[in-house]
Design an enzyme around this catalytic site. Structure first.
Site, short mmCIF file in Angstrom:
data_model
loop_
_atom_site.label_atom_id
_atom_site.label_comp_id
_atom_site.label_asym_id
_atom_site.label_seq_id
_atom_site.Cartn_x
_atom_site.Cartn_y
_atom_site.Cartn_z
N SER A 223 0.80 -1.23 0.00
CA SER A 223 0.00 0.00 0.00
C SER A 223 0.83 1.27 0.00
O SER A 223 0.31 2.34 -0.33
CB SER A 223 -0.94 0.01 1.21
OG SER A 223 -0.21 0.04 2.42
N HIS A 251 -5.06 -4.93 -0.28
CA HIS A 251 -5.15 -4.00 -1.40
C HIS A 251 -5.06 -4.71 -2.76
O HIS A 251 -4.85 -4.05 -3.78
CB HIS A 251 -4.04 -2.95 -1.30
CG HIS A 251 -4.20 -2.01 -0.16
ND1 HIS A 251 -4.92 -0.83 -0.26
CD2 HIS A 251 -3.75 -2.07 1.13
CE1 HIS A 251 -4.91 -0.21 0.91
NE2 HIS A 251 -4.20 -0.93 1.76
N LYS A 283 -12.10 -2.35 1.63
CA LYS A 283 -11.58 -1.63 0.47
C LYS A 283 -12.45 -1.93 -0.74
O LYS A 283 -13.53 -1.37 -0.88
CB LYS A 283 -10.11 -1.98 0.29
CG LYS A 283 -9.31 -1.56 1.55
CD LYS A 283 -7.89 -2.02 1.55
CE LYS A 283 -7.17 -1.56 2.79
NZ LYS A 283 -7.69 -2.16 4.05
#
Length: 439
Positions: A223, A251, A283
């Site tokens: 990230s 992610h 996310k």
């Protein structure tokens, strides 16, 4: 936060000295607390005060805790002002999708807002099993378990599976949650050079026989840098040295691979090479929580022993429902992944053409603009925000001193025009600051 904005040791000491002299002409203070009750000596407190004083001295308003007054996607409203937003993990624009909202509302109507108990006790709901089955299928795994926090997932799972006789080997840039889980476990912890599978092999070869069990942990998509590891190589290393391989996909799901299935799809590798798939629901899946997918015996053990699951309330039904619907849309609409990746590639190209250092970003969802100085990063973020672009600066000690950056999270919701405008604003702010320094 403990950022010091890149101040030298002398400047930081001067700030702390000035802080310590504050209030000398004020009303007499109450009797001093004993050392055990003095909150001013808590770890990080003086650094926090120094950071605030440095920001005030430099005329930089804190960019943290700004309230977003609506859904934060490709755009967001902050302080009643619309901004192009690069500070949210809403990669595929599913947070705010009417279908996701409808699924959450239906779950509230059926189950209420909360599970009201740990799942082991009486918090189990059918929506939990449905979500876990879908996530297991996503990875081609036998089973899955969901927990109420992504950070707590790594902490409690690693802390439960490993012990003082064991070894945890992880990438130097691994997320804090993995480090905290390793600390909780009491296992020997070794960090290897970022994305360097050969360094991981050397460490395992040197240390493996001294420990009972070994766990090798990497991330699918880092990230801070937006790069990714060579999954096949790390899997080979893990198997050669009888270690479990864990991949944090926080992610990566919805971002990597042609259809958003993550690191295995991106690398063209068999997802069965990974023993423990970890990810978050907050996310791409526009919810909140974490999950572990893997072999059935592992998941069954965690369901009965992991403290963060056994002693915590079950995932809220509307959150489970929103994650499940987001996962369904991810699989049904791969064009969202293609648009995200095209946007990230465009941003990466324009940023590089403007002369910015973007490190080793793969241009798939995360692009850093590395500026070096924490002061420079904070000032450039403030200038960009003033011009209508919301991006967060990442400062020391979150990243090593000399590598402070602005971190851009791209979304399928961004338009090419917004990306071009944002890069132009960033370059103008940088060049304007350079002119001011020259004068």
């Amino acid at each position: 936060m403990t950022q010091n904005f890149g101040l030298s040791a002398g400047a930081r000491a001067a700030l702390l000295s000035r802080l310590s002299r504050r209030g000398t002409h004020a009303e007499p203070e109450a009797p001093a607390e004993g050392p055990g009750r003095d909150l001013g000596t808590l770890p990080g407190m003086r650094d926090l005060e120094a950071m605030r004083a440095a920001g005030a001295a430099l005329g930089i308003e804190s960019p943290y805790f700004r309230p977003h007054e609506g859904i934060a996607g490709g755009r967001s409203t902050i302080g009643n002002r619309s901004t192009i937003n690069f500070a949210s993990y809403n990669y595929l624009g599913l947070n705010g999708d009417p279908r996701v909202a409808a699924a959450a509302k239906a779950a509230i109507d059926r189950y209420g807002v909360s599970a009201s108990a740990s799942r082991l006790a009486s918090g189990e709901r059918p929506i939990h099993a449905a979500l876990e089955a879908a996530l297991a299928a996503h990875y081609g795994a036998e089973a899955c378990i969901t927990l109420v926090s992504g950070h707590a997932t790594n902490v409690t799972v690693i802390g439960q599976l490993l012990g003082p006789r064991d070894l945890i080997l992880h990438d130097r840039l691994i997320h804090n949650s993995v480090s905290e889980g390793a600390r909780l476990s009491g296992a020997r912890r070794i960090a290897f050079a970022h994305n360097d599978w050969q360094a991981a092999e050397r460490e395992l070869a040197a240390q493996r026989r001294r420990h009972g069990r070994a766990l090798l942990v990497i991330e699918g998509h880092y990230s801070m840098d937006g790069d990714l590891p060579d999954l096949a190589r790390f899997a080979e290393v893990a198997r050669r040295h009888d270690a479990l391989l864990m991949v944090d996909e926080a992610h990566a799901i919805g971002v990597l691979g042609a259809t958003g299935r993550g690191l295995a799809e991106q690398c063209g590798a068999d997802p069965g090479l990974v023993d423990i798939w970890m990810g978050t629901l907050s996310k791409t899946l526009s919810s909140c929580g974490g999950y572990i997918a893997g072999r059935r015996e592992l998941i069954d053990l965690l369901r009965h022993t992991a403290p963060g699951f056994v002693y915590s309330v079950g995932l809220a039904p509307p959150l489970a429902a929103s994650a499940l619907e987001s996962l369904r849309i991810l699989h049904a609409e791969p064009w969202r992944v293609a648009r995200l990746q095209a946007n990230a590639a465009l941003f990466l190209r324009l940023a590089r053409e403007a002369g910015f250092d973007t490190g080793h970003s793969a241009g798939l969802g995360i692009v850093p603009v590395i500026l070096g100085s924490s002061v420079r990063a904070a000032r450039l973020a403030a200038a960009a925000f003033e011009a209508g672009v919301n991006v967060q600066p990442i400062l020391f000690p979150v990243v090593p001193e000399g590598s402070a950056r602005l971190r851009f999270f791209l979304s399928a919701e961004h338009s090419p025009a917004e990306i071009g405008q944002s890069c132009a604003i960033l370059a103008a702010a940088r060049d304007g600051a350079a002119l001011l320094r020259a004068s």
